[in-house]
Design an enzyme around this catalytic site. Structure first.
Site, PDB file in Angstrom:
ATOM      1  NE  ARG A 142     -13.740  -1.514   5.790  1.00 15.35           N
ATOM      2  CZ  ARG A 142     -14.077  -1.425   7.077  1.00 15.35           C
ATOM      3  NH1 ARG A 142     -15.204  -1.949   7.506  1.00 15.35           N
ATOM      4  NH2 ARG A 142     -13.303  -0.801   7.943  1.00 15.35           N
ATOM      5  CG  ASP A 190     -13.551   2.250   5.245  1.00 17.26           C
ATOM      6  OD1 ASP A 190     -12.692   2.155   4.345  1.00 17.26           O
ATOM      7  OD2 ASP A 190     -13.285   2.677   6.384  1.00 17.26           O
ATOM      8  NE  ARG A 232      -3.801  -0.156   2.166  1.00 21.88           N
ATOM      9  CZ  ARG A 232      -4.667   0.042   3.162  1.00 21.88           C
ATOM     10  NH1 ARG A 232      -4.765  -0.834   4.150  1.00 21.88           N
ATOM     11  NH2 ARG A 232      -5.422   1.112   3.167  1.00 21.88           N
TER      12      ARG A 232
HETATM   13  C1  S3P Z   1      -9.308   5.370   8.222  1.00 16.64           C
HETATM   14  C2  S3P Z   1      -9.398   6.162   7.116  1.00 16.64           C
HETATM   15  C3  S3P Z   1      -9.755   5.658   5.789  1.00 16.64           C
HETATM   16  C4  S3P Z   1     -10.444   4.311   5.865  1.00 16.64           C
HETATM   17  C5  S3P Z   1      -9.750   3.361   6.785  1.00 16.64           C
HETATM   18  C6  S3P Z   1      -9.658   3.937   8.185  1.00 16.64           C
HETATM   19  C7  S3P Z   1      -8.884   5.974   9.491  1.00 16.64           C
HETATM   20  O1  S3P Z   1      -8.596   5.517   5.012  1.00 16.64           O
HETATM   21  O2  S3P Z   1     -10.552   3.738   4.582  1.00 16.64           O
HETATM   22  O3  S3P Z   1     -10.471   2.133   6.844  1.00 16.64           O
HETATM   23  O4  S3P Z   1      -9.072   5.376  10.551  1.00 16.64           O
HETATM   24  O5  S3P Z   1      -8.346   7.099   9.439  1.00 16.64           O
HETATM   25  P1  S3P Z   1      -7.964   6.790   4.248  1.00 16.64           P
HETATM   26  O6  S3P Z   1      -7.965   7.889   5.202  1.00 16.64           O
HETATM   27  O7  S3P Z   1      -6.597   6.400   3.839  1.00 16.64           O
HETATM   28  O8  S3P Z   1      -8.866   6.997   3.078  1.00 16.64           O
END
Ligand code: S3P
Length: 457
Positions: free
Chosen positions: A415, A343, A121
């Site tokens: 998910r 999400d 990632r």
């Molecule tokens: C999250 C932010 C989101 C989300 C992840 C949790 C967090 O990701 O998809 O499951 O806890 O800040 P991004 O901020 O990278 O989009």
């Protein structure tokens, strides 16, 4: 582990969800930076949040965990010690990106590692701003492992985020606590629209006594901030609720009660979308506070949950009633709305198969760099179930379709596994088999038990 799921006629019962994953990560990290012992109730049972606790322990933080109750002995901003081993973030992007912000402000070196998925990632989004602040970071082509050589103090910066990401925002704000002045992060702008990402870090910093300025999509913290220990209860996770909200809405005669859910406005786009297409969801003032582990065995605390006890996070009970199929035009999700549902897109894709006009999702490139490439995982598995679906580089388009039971490749993505477990309930006949189903423990270890209880009554 493979799990087999049969179609269901309805869902009935109460869903006890884990504590919110995003809030639990922040609760653990801020408690560690605070001075004194914080008591966190209803801490998420997810493997992701466990990764955060384990990393903090390796950094010298004393943590006592008893079920969902976690005591964190904060060491203040100067008390972290160098870990003798690599910090393993497992599958958790939030652990890696938020901890990187804290580690950038330490006067020692740390190495963050993760599992196969996390190691692919993108980390450039945090490497860039943290290096601007003075940390030195070595990476494997902008991915984990990250070797972070921290600096004290960091240089305060003003940073315009190129991607809408609460993890990036939180990383910089946490680093800002160790900087020599005021650090400001501006939310990303997509097609001229400022995208306000989830704001749990801002709320929790304020709850821990930090002065956080928020104006017009710009958030600032100061490096001289001190955090004091706090006690609070984490509300339940609305992103986990989403699977039951959609399943119950699509199965006529369902009635499902979901207590103590976080209804933070930066997370409730899923409720808005469902209610706009005609889902029957009641949002009620919570009847009871979440039972604390220390008061288990039926004893329930009868305080209202709309209080500081939740670290400034609003909470509600949700009741969802079955509707069946939805007579809608094409449901279009794009721009800032996609970011606010990021999400929930896998479960919305399944919902799309039950909508008269189907569903089109755009501006969802970020889904390609989540725990799996979620666009391709959604498209592949919907096709396996016989759905007519078109793939775009930034999204997909789903037509209303009957779902056929089949084998699902979860890609070991929690998910995807949970969304297609719901699709299995909506299939016409036969058993759907989900592979690597144990991956649900990343966010919701009791997911299948909960689902099976609600179909067997
Ligand atoms: C999250 C932010 C989101 C989300 C992840 C949790 C967090 O990701 O998809 O499951 O806890 O800040 P991004 O901020 O990278 O989009």
């Amino acid at each position: 582990m493979n799990v087999k799921i049969k179609p269901a006629k309805r869902l009935k019962g109460t869903v006890y969800l884990p504590g919110d994953k995003s809030i639990s990560h922040r609760a653990a990290i801020l408690s560690a930076i605070a001075e004194g012992t914080s008591r966190i109730e209803n801490f998420s049972t997810s493997a992701d949040c466990n990764s955060t606790l384990k990393c903090l322990e390796s950094l010298g933080i004393s943590i006592v965990r008893n079920g969902k109750t976690v005591l964190v002995k904060g060491v203040g901003k100067d008390g972290f010690i160098r870990s003798s081993r690599e910090l393993d973030c497992g599958n958790s992007g939030t652990t890696a990106r938020l901890l990187a912000g804290v580690l950038a402000g330490q006067s020692f070196e740390s190495i963050l590692i993760g599992d196969e998925s996390l190691s692919k990632r993108p980390m450039k989004r945090i490497i860039e701003p943290l290096e601007m602040m003075g940390a030195k970071i070595e990476s494997k082509e902008n991915c984990l492992p990250l070797k972070i050589r921290g600096k004290r103090p960091l240089k305060a910066i003003s940073y315009q985020m190129p991607v809408a990401s609460a993890q990036v925002k939180s990383c910089i704000l946490l680093a800002g606590l160790f900087a020599d002045g005021k650090t400001t992060v501006s939310e990303a702008v997509i097609d001229g629209e400022t995208v306000i990402t989830r704001d749990h870090t801002e709320r929790m910093l304020r709850y821990f006594g930090v002065d956080v300025e928020i104006f017009d999509g710009k958030i600032s913290v100061s490096g001289n901030a001190k955090l004091g220990a706090r006690n609070f209860t984490v509300p339940c996770d609305i992103s986990s609720a989403a699977f039951f909200l959609v399943a119950a809405s699509c199965l006529k005669d369902s009635e499902v009660f979901i207590p103590n859910v976080s209804i933070n406005p930066t997370r409730t786009a899923i409720l808005k979308v469902l209610m706009e297409i005609g889902a029957k969801i009641e949002i009620r003032q919570p009847a009871f506070c979440i039972a604390k582990d220390s008061e288990k065995d039926g004893a329930i605390n009868d305080e209202r949950a709309f209080s500081d006890e939740n670290a400034g996070e609003p909470v509600a009970d949700l009741v969802v009633y079955g509707v069946g199929q939805f007579q809608t035009d094409t449901l279009r999700i794009q721009g800032a709305q996609t970011a606010s549902l990021i999400d929930e897109i896998p479960i919305l894709a399944v919902l799309g198969t039950q909508l008269e006009g189907g569903l089109e999702v755009r501006d969802a490139k970020e889904l390609r760099v989540k725990e799996s490439d979620r666009i391709s995982a959604i498209v592949e598995n919907l096709r396996r179930m016989g759905v007519e679906v078109e793939e775009f580089s930034d999204g997909f388009c789903v037509k209303r379709s009957r779902l056929k039971a089949t084998k699902i490749d979860s890609k070991a993505d929690h998910r995807i596994a949970m969304a297609f477990a719901v699709a299995a309930l909506l299939a016409e006949e036969g058993e759907t088999e989900i592979d690597q189903a144990e991956c649900v423990s990343v966010s919701f270890p009791d997911f299948f038990q909960t689902l099976f209880q609600m179909t067997n009554f």
